[in-house]
Design an enzyme around this catalytic site. Structure first.
Site, PDB file in Angstrom:
ATOM      1  N   ASP A  88     -10.247  11.212  46.708  1.00 57.23           N
ATOM      2  CA  ASP A  88      -8.868  11.416  47.045  1.00 57.23           C
ATOM      3  C   ASP A  88      -8.336  12.762  47.175  1.00 57.23           C
ATOM      4  OD1 ASP A  88      -6.072  10.703  47.804  1.00 57.23           O
ATOM      5  OD2 ASP A  88      -5.798   9.367  45.999  1.00 57.23           O
ATOM      6  N   ASP A 123      -2.068  13.282  52.503  1.00 57.31           N
ATOM      7  CA  ASP A 123      -1.068  12.596  53.295  1.00 57.31           C
ATOM      8  C   ASP A 123       0.276  12.898  52.011  1.00 57.31           C
ATOM      9  OD1 ASP A 123      -2.518  11.079  51.281  1.00 57.31           O
ATOM     10  OD2 ASP A 123      -1.000   9.504  51.483  1.00 57.31           O
ATOM     11  N   GLY A 190       1.497   4.968  48.869  1.00 59.74           N
ATOM     12  CA  GLY A 190       2.979   4.983  48.121  1.00 59.74           C
ATOM     13  C   GLY A 190       3.259   3.756  47.605  1.00 59.74           C
ATOM     14  N   CYS A 273     -11.886 -13.481  24.000  1.00 62.29           N
ATOM     15  CA  CYS A 273     -12.536 -13.059  25.354  1.00 62.29           C
ATOM     16  C   CYS A 273     -14.159 -13.266  25.309  1.00 62.29           C
ATOM     17  CB  CYS A 273     -11.953 -11.582  25.818  1.00 62.29           C
ATOM     18  SG  CYS A 273     -12.875 -11.077  27.194  1.00 62.29           S
ATOM     19  N   CYS A 278     -16.388  -7.733  24.531  1.00 64.44           N
ATOM     20  CA  CYS A 278     -15.691  -8.505  23.565  1.00 64.44           C
ATOM     21  C   CYS A 278     -16.725  -9.494  22.823  1.00 64.44           C
ATOM     22  CB  CYS A 278     -14.610  -9.284  23.986  1.00 64.44           C
ATOM     23  SG  CYS A 278     -13.490  -8.154  24.901  1.00 64.44           S
TER      24      CYS A 278
HETATM   25  N1  GUN Z   1      -3.267   7.178  45.330  1.00 61.62           N
HETATM   26  C1  GUN Z   1      -2.214   6.274  45.091  1.00 61.62           C
HETATM   27  N2  GUN Z   1      -1.386   6.147  45.975  1.00 61.62           N
HETATM   28  C2  GUN Z   1      -1.701   7.067  47.079  1.00 61.62           C
HETATM   29  C3  GUN Z   1      -1.246   7.526  48.292  1.00 61.62           C
HETATM   30  O1  GUN Z   1      -0.176   7.029  48.733  1.00 61.62           O
HETATM   31  N3  GUN Z   1      -1.985   8.507  49.012  1.00 61.62           N
HETATM   32  C4  GUN Z   1      -3.037   8.801  48.360  1.00 61.62           C
HETATM   33  N4  GUN Z   1      -3.918   9.927  48.872  1.00 61.62           N
HETATM   34  N5  GUN Z   1      -3.600   8.568  47.187  1.00 61.62           N
HETATM   35  C5  GUN Z   1      -2.918   7.726  46.448  1.00 61.62           C
HETATM   36 ZN    ZN Z   2     -13.488  -8.824  26.971  1.00 62.27          ZN
END
Ligand code: GUN
Ligand code: ZN
Length: 642
Positions: A88, A123, A190, A273, A278
């Protein structure tokens, strides 16, 4: 390159080819914080089987030691991860902490320099509380940056993040513009605040409106979705990739993820679990662990919850039953139930991707089941394609046993002899006797005690249907048994199913001249339709729908102009398809926009000459955009199939 190998509505199992190998989707990418590594990337790969991870290039770039190392030996070596690495770009940091002091070009170049498989444009995160004007302006910047990123991406794949806050029109428009660019993955961005605030209704609208514009040939990543609870729903809406930072973040606060929610260790009453993390633990032993060990144990537990659910989602896609899993999941939380109810608003869009029939029965498990595309399709086709054999109807009620005409043969016979068409009030709405074997009418299971919502809707549809189609309606119990009308129930059925499946015009062509029906001695069901000596149709016992024979396809092709039911292939492919080989997407030049997955199709050459029949696996827009994969499963040999 992305190839869909199996689909269930909008959900799909795909193979995504990257520089670091093929990733099977749906896939979840655990977020690796290069500074922390609660669970090491190697463990994620080897112990949990995650073929891809996501890390943050902005964090790496801002840490001189990490930056130097990443640029020197590359990201894969630095993290010791042999699979696919996505990075990212710093957008999420700007959402959390405000402006970041880097440029888009800088971030794209940096991601390239560290050997990322899939980098991300810088972005602009469109917040749910933003005005439409502000959102529109910021999308323009994101699109500009995406265009630039495509120019400089080189050999790196790129995430072109779709934005648009909670405005469906902006989401769709942004998606369409992203679809026209040379990006490799379609993340939907978003949405983290929507999930944090349990605004799943907005999430449904955002995902569906985005899907309308996106290129079906690219995987769709729901950015920031990683809770096992949402995976079935998000996959059902056509998302292929997910990422989770929560597994580690929650673990830091002693929070354990389960399929029905997230629970604090201190609040839990028991630890039921059985995951490998676990298995030998109790609540007490977990609570007594030292902090670090406990954090890692809970992170591992959280990851196992994710992998288990993802495996289940894939199984349900393979079985064609993802709706059923999604209904179960959405009933675990009121906000998720709202999401399922919201999906009903998008029924007509979903219907275009829903297969014409499935192998198994459709299970009705509550009023929300009526959001399933199969319900809308039945009602649409019934109202637009059905032609009653008589002008009078005799009304019966669904008593659980199906098909209806097998359950009460003498009642229906009495009604027919008196000149009435038997119509059953079912949870699908009105079902004329002659349609009682088509999917999903006979291939569905309903509870004995119906809910009032469904009864009310069914009655409303029935009243409208009876008004439109018939002059007189009587209660089926009150028909006199003195009727003497002659009728042929098989011929009525044969034509009604044809109209339901192929429409009125095609049915005229198929049923021209002298009609002979071949009936199975074992089941009493229609097997073949012979028209003027030509075997035009065969009926499948499983879904009560027809298989189209070459002779039938010729009839339709000469009576109804292209593109109706057609998939037109290039000259090069004609000899192969004529021999019975499947039609691949890249050889299709035109096809009917109205085709639904698994429908009967007519394969033609460029001059509209019929060269084969078969079943189409994809919808038109998918066929047009896919570079790989089978578009039509061509029928070879006799044309009879189970
Ligand atoms: N990680 C969570 N939401 C977003 C997003 O809208 N854009 C980017 N680039 N990373 C994210
Ligand atoms: Zn577990």
């Amino acid at each position: 390159m992305f190839e869909v190998v199996k689909r269930d509505g909008l959900a799909r199992i795909g193979k995504f080819q990257t520089n670091s190998g093929v990733l099977e989707t749906p896939a979840l990418l655990p977020v690796v914080n290069p500074k922390i590594c609660t669970v090491s990337p190697k463990e994620l790969y080897e112990e949990f089987g995650f073929g891809a991870i996501i890390t943050n290039s902005y964090i790496i770039k801002n840490n001189p030691e990490l930056k130097g190392k990443a640029q020197e030996i590359g990201l894969h070596k630095m993290l010791d991860f042999p699979g696919v690495i996505m990075t990212d770009s710093g957008t999420f940091q700007s959402h959390m902490y405000g402006e970041v002091e880097v440029t888009n070009e800088e971030m794209v170049e940096f991601q390239k320099s560290i050997g990322t498989d899939i980098g991300t444009v810088l972005d602009i995160f469109t917040e749910p509380f933003w005005s439409k004007e502000k959102t529109t302006e910021s999308i323009a910047v994101t699109l500009e940056r995406t265009k630039k990123a495509c120019e400089i991406k080189g050999g790196m794949m790129i995430n072109g993040v779709g934005q648009g806050s909670i405005y469906p029109d902006l989401r769709e428009d942004c998606a369409r513009k992203m679809a026209s660019m040379d990006i490799d993955v379609h993340p939907i961005g978003g949405v983290v605040p929507l999930m944090e605030q349990y605004r799943y209704v907005d999430l449904v609208d955002v995902v569906i409106s985005s899907k309308k514009g996106l290129n079906p040939n690219r995987p769709v990543h729901l950015f920031g979705a990683g809770h096992p609870m949402v995976l079935a729903l998000a996959t059902l809406m056509g998302c292929d990739l997910f990422d989770s930072a929560s597994y580690a973040k929650f673990a830091r606060d002693d929070r354990m993820m389960f399929i029905d929610g997230t629970f604090r260790l201190q609040d839990m009453q028991s630890l039921d679990c059985n995951c490998p993390a676990c298995r030998n633990q109790t609540l007490e032993s977990l609570r007594k662990m030292d902090r670090k060990t406990r954090e890692k144990t809970i992170a591992r537990h959280n990851l196992y919850q994710i992998t288990e659910e993802l495996a289940l989602v894939k199984r349900y896609i393979r079985e064609g039953r993802l709706w059923e899993l999604t209904e179960i999941r959405c009933r675990a939380h009121p906000a998720m139930l709202d999401a399922l109810r919201r999906l009903a608003e998008h029924q007509m869009f979903l219907e275009r991707f829903d297969p014409i029939s499935r192998d198994g029965a459709l299970f009705y498990t509550g009023a929300e089941t009526r959001a399933r595309p199969a319900f809308a399709r039945y009602i649409n086709r019934l109202f637009s394609r059905y032609v009653p054999a008589t002008k009078n109807a005799a009304l019966f009620y669904d008593e659980g046993s199906k098909p209806y005409s097998k359950a009460r043969p003498s009642d229906f016979d009495k009604a027919r002899r008196a000149g009435y068409t038997p119509v059953v009030v079912s949870p699908f709405g009105p079902v004329p006797a002659e349609l009682d074997e088509v999917y999903p009418i006979a291939q569905s299971v309903f509870p004995k005690i119906m809910d009032s919502d469904t009864m009310r809707d069914s009655e409303a549809f029935t009243v409208r249907f009876l008004q439109i189609m018939f002059d007189e309606v009587v209660n089926g119990e009150e028909v006199s048994d003195e009727g003497t009308e002659e009728y042929d129930p098989d011929l009525i059925r044969a034509k009604a199913v044809s109209r339901y499946q192929f429409g009125k015009d095609a049915t005229e062509a198929l049923f021209r001249g002298k009609i002979e029906l071949i009936i199975s001695k074992n089941t009493g069901k229609i097997r073949n339709v012979i028209s003027d000596g030509e075997h035009v149709l065969s009926m499948r016992a499983g879904d009560g729908l027809y298989t189209l024979r070459k002779e039938g396809a010729d009839r339709i092709a000469s009576a109804v102009p292209a593109p109706f039911m057609r998939v037109k292939v290039m000259d090069d492919a004609v000899p192969f398809v004529s021999e019975g080989r499947n039609v691949f997407c890249q050889f299709v030049t035109e096809c009917d926009d109205e085709l639904r997955p698994m429908e009967e199709v007519i394969v033609t050459d460029q001059k509209d000459k019929v060269i084969a029949t078969g079943r189409v696996l994809l919808v038109a827009e998918e066929i047009r955009s896919f570079k790989k994969g089978v578009a039509v499963k061509v029928r070879s040999g006799s044309g009879d199939e189970a």
